[in-house]
Motif scaffolding. Structure first.
Motif, PDB file in Angstrom:
ATOM      1  N   THR A   4       0.707  -1.255  -0.178  1.00 17.98           N
ATOM      2  CA  THR A   4       0.095   0.083   0.040  1.00 17.98           C
ATOM      3  C   THR A   4       0.855   1.151   0.146  1.00 17.98           C
ATOM      4  O   THR A   4       0.347   2.420  -0.123  1.00 17.98           O
ATOM      5  CB  THR A   4      -1.077  -0.065   1.296  1.00 17.98           C
ATOM      6  N   SER A   5       2.114   1.158   0.231  1.00 16.61           N
ATOM      7  CA  SER A   5       2.954   2.200   0.059  1.00 16.61           C
ATOM      8  C   SER A   5       4.383   1.725  -0.336  1.00 16.61           C
ATOM      9  O   SER A   5       4.657   0.768  -0.329  1.00 16.61           O
ATOM     10  CB  SER A   5       2.999   2.996   1.517  1.00 16.61           C
ATOM     11  N   PRO A   6       5.278   2.914  -0.839  1.00 23.74           N
ATOM     12  CA  PRO A   6       6.511   2.504  -1.110  1.00 23.74           C
ATOM     13  C   PRO A   6       7.460   2.004  -0.081  1.00 23.74           C
ATOM     14  O   PRO A   6       8.150   0.797  -0.313  1.00 23.74           O
ATOM     15  CB  PRO A   6       7.142   3.866  -1.470  1.00 23.74           C
ATOM     16  N   GLU A   7       6.981   2.284   1.204  1.00 17.68           N
ATOM     17  CA  GLU A   7       7.748   1.753   2.222  1.00 17.68           C
ATOM     18  C   GLU A   7       7.340   0.286   2.411  1.00 17.68           C
ATOM     19  O   GLU A   7       8.234  -0.703   2.856  1.00 17.68           O
ATOM     20  CB  GLU A   7       7.647   2.473   3.371  1.00 17.68           C
ATOM     21  N   LEU A  12       8.508  -5.445   2.314  1.00 19.35           N
ATOM     22  CA  LEU A  12       8.235  -6.823   1.701  1.00 19.35           C
ATOM     23  C   LEU A  12       9.186  -7.396   0.999  1.00 19.35           C
ATOM     24  O   LEU A  12       9.710  -8.619   1.175  1.00 19.35           O
ATOM     25  CB  LEU A  12       6.923  -6.708   0.850  1.00 19.35           C
ATOM     26  N   ALA A  13       9.660  -6.596  -0.028  1.00 18.64           N
ATOM     27  CA  ALA A  13      10.933  -7.266  -0.866  1.00 18.64           C
ATOM     28  C   ALA A  13      11.916  -7.765   0.204  1.00 18.64           C
ATOM     29  O   ALA A  13      12.668  -8.642  -0.317  1.00 18.64           O
ATOM     30  CB  ALA A  13      11.152  -6.371  -1.869  1.00 18.64           C
ATOM     31  N   GLN A  14      12.548  -6.886   0.832  1.00 15.12           N
ATOM     32  CA  GLN A  14      13.568  -6.974   1.909  1.00 15.12           C
ATOM     33  C   GLN A  14      13.269  -8.264   2.720  1.00 15.12           C
ATOM     34  O   GLN A  14      14.446  -9.273   2.663  1.00 15.12           O
ATOM     35  CB  GLN A  14      13.675  -5.950   2.700  1.00 15.12           C
ATOM     36  N   PRO A 181      19.845   5.540  -5.401  1.00  9.28           N
ATOM     37  CA  PRO A 181      18.677   5.886  -5.598  1.00  9.28           C
ATOM     38  C   PRO A 181      17.620   4.449  -5.818  1.00  9.28           C
ATOM     39  O   PRO A 181      17.975   3.695  -6.466  1.00  9.28           O
ATOM     40  CB  PRO A 181      18.523   6.822  -6.838  1.00  9.28           C
ATOM     41  N   ILE A 182      16.426   4.607  -5.677  1.00 11.65           N
ATOM     42  CA  ILE A 182      15.264   3.648  -5.888  1.00 11.65           C
ATOM     43  C   ILE A 182      14.215   4.307  -6.375  1.00 11.65           C
ATOM     44  O   ILE A 182      13.826   5.483  -5.739  1.00 11.65           O
ATOM     45  CB  ILE A 182      15.362   2.819  -4.830  1.00 11.65           C
ATOM     46  N   ALA A 183      13.231   3.703  -7.384  1.00 10.35           N
ATOM     47  CA  ALA A 183      12.037   4.212  -7.326  1.00 10.35           C
ATOM     48  C   ALA A 183      10.850   3.408  -7.480  1.00 10.35           C
ATOM     49  O   ALA A 183      11.141   1.955  -7.209  1.00 10.35           O
ATOM     50  CB  ALA A 183      12.048   4.781  -9.069  1.00 10.35           C
ATOM     51  N   PHE A 184       9.721   3.875  -7.496  1.00  8.83           N
ATOM     52  CA  PHE A 184       8.426   2.947  -7.099  1.00  8.83           C
ATOM     53  C   PHE A 184       7.394   3.698  -8.268  1.00  8.83           C
ATOM     54  O   PHE A 184       7.333   4.760  -8.430  1.00  8.83           O
ATOM     55  CB  PHE A 184       8.007   3.086  -5.543  1.00  8.83           C
ATOM     56  N   VAL A 185       6.437   2.589  -8.341  1.00  9.30           N
ATOM     57  CA  VAL A 185       5.192   3.029  -9.359  1.00  9.30           C
ATOM     58  C   VAL A 185       4.000   2.396  -8.596  1.00  9.30           C
ATOM     59  O   VAL A 185       4.081   1.134  -8.130  1.00  9.30           O
ATOM     60  CB  VAL A 185       5.539   2.730 -10.619  1.00  9.30           C
ATOM     61  N   GLN A 186       3.133   3.134  -8.727  1.00 10.01           N
ATOM     62  CA  GLN A 186       1.667   2.449  -8.196  1.00 10.01           C
ATOM     63  C   GLN A 186       0.871   1.968  -9.359  1.00 10.01           C
ATOM     64  O   GLN A 186       0.604   3.084 -10.360  1.00 10.01           O
ATOM     65  CB  GLN A 186       1.049   3.683  -7.479  1.00 10.01           C
ATOM     66  N   ARG A 187       0.303   0.907  -9.247  1.00 12.74           N
ATOM     67  CA  ARG A 187      -0.718   0.525 -10.413  1.00 12.74           C
ATOM     68  C   ARG A 187      -1.636  -0.411  -9.650  1.00 12.74           C
ATOM     69  O   ARG A 187      -1.320  -1.240  -8.901  1.00 12.74           O
ATOM     70  CB  ARG A 187       0.080  -0.673 -11.533  1.00 12.74           C
ATOM     71  N   ARG A 188      -2.971   0.015 -10.188  1.00 15.41           N
ATOM     72  CA  ARG A 188      -4.160  -0.758  -9.152  1.00 15.41           C
ATOM     73  C   ARG A 188      -3.987  -0.621  -7.855  1.00 15.41           C
ATOM     74  O   ARG A 188      -4.190  -1.673  -7.095  1.00 15.41           O
ATOM     75  CB  ARG A 188      -4.306  -2.179  -9.717  1.00 15.41           C
ATOM     76  N   ASP A 189      -3.515   0.532  -7.251  1.00 20.60           N
ATOM     77  CA  ASP A 189      -3.550   0.657  -5.886  1.00 20.60           C
ATOM     78  C   ASP A 189      -2.313   0.143  -5.099  1.00 20.60           C
ATOM     79  O   ASP A 189      -2.180  -0.098  -3.864  1.00 20.60           O
ATOM     80  CB  ASP A 189      -4.732   0.574  -5.080  1.00 20.60           C
TER      81      ASP A 189
END
Length: 200
Positions: A4-7, A12-14, A181-189
């Motif tokens: 639900t957020s970049p954090e 979760l990935a970590q 640096p790292i980037a994030f994108v939101q798709r379908r919430d």
């Protein structure tokens, strides 16, 4: 845990990487960045025992699509050999430079055809993260290494997160003091990680 957020997706990935859960880890990556990793699971060259082909078949890739990839790869190999021969001929004066140029253009088209054939294979895969995870385990078992480091994100912290609409950026702070640096994108919430963001 949801994304639900970049954090949240970073944590979760970590955690997935720490326990070797490749399915969850790859599911945290944005699809546009997952595809290049998934493409490494499509057999282009030798495939001892048909291990990679079997992974593809298990995930819905038809035999005909794999055969198309092999045909393109073989055509590229033949083209490369012809280019080497024509290069020698051009240097010796036995072949005009125009022939080498035309062969180079044909070779470029063959490479593009291979890229399209691989993309077509991936188009049949419904669960790209699961496919990539299985191919990753196979690579590590047969080659001793995979497509990403098994310590990626481990022991890191995410700082300076900035959200702008459906995109976000942040800084990966590593234990050795380095930052990336790292980037994030939101798709379908749901937020996903842009694994290879452009450097600012």
């Amino acid at each position: 845990m949801s994304r639900t957020s970049p954090e949240a997706v970073f944590v979760l990935a970590q955690a997935a990487m720490e326990r070797g859960d490749w399915e969850t880890f790859f599911a945290c990556l944005d699809r546009s960045d997952l595809k290049p990793l998934a493409s490494m699971g499509i057999p282009v060259g030798e495939d001892p025992g048909g291990a990679y082909s079997n992974v593809c078949l298990e995930h819905g890739v038809p035999v005909e699509a794999l055969q198309r990839v092999r045909a393109c790869a073989e055509a590229i190999q033949d083209s490369a050999q012809r280019m080497m021969s024509e290069s020698v001929g051009a240097v010796s004066g036995a072949a005009p430079p125009e022939d080498l140029l035309q062969q180079s253009l044909r070779h470029r088209d063959l490479v593009k055809a291979l890229d399209r054939a691989i993309a077509a294979c991936l188009g049949f895969v419904t669960d790209l993260a699961a496919f990539t995870a299985k191919a990753e385990r196979l690579k590590r078992a047969t080659m001793g290494g995979g497509s990403v480091s098994s310590s990626l994100f481990v022991g890191e912290s995410l700082v300076d997160v900035r959200v702008e609409g459906k995109k976000a950026t942040g800084i990966r702070r590593m234990q050795n003091g380095w930052s990336e640096p790292i980037a994030f994108v939101q798709r379908r919430d749901q937020w996903s990680i842009k694994f290879l963001p452009k450097r600012r």
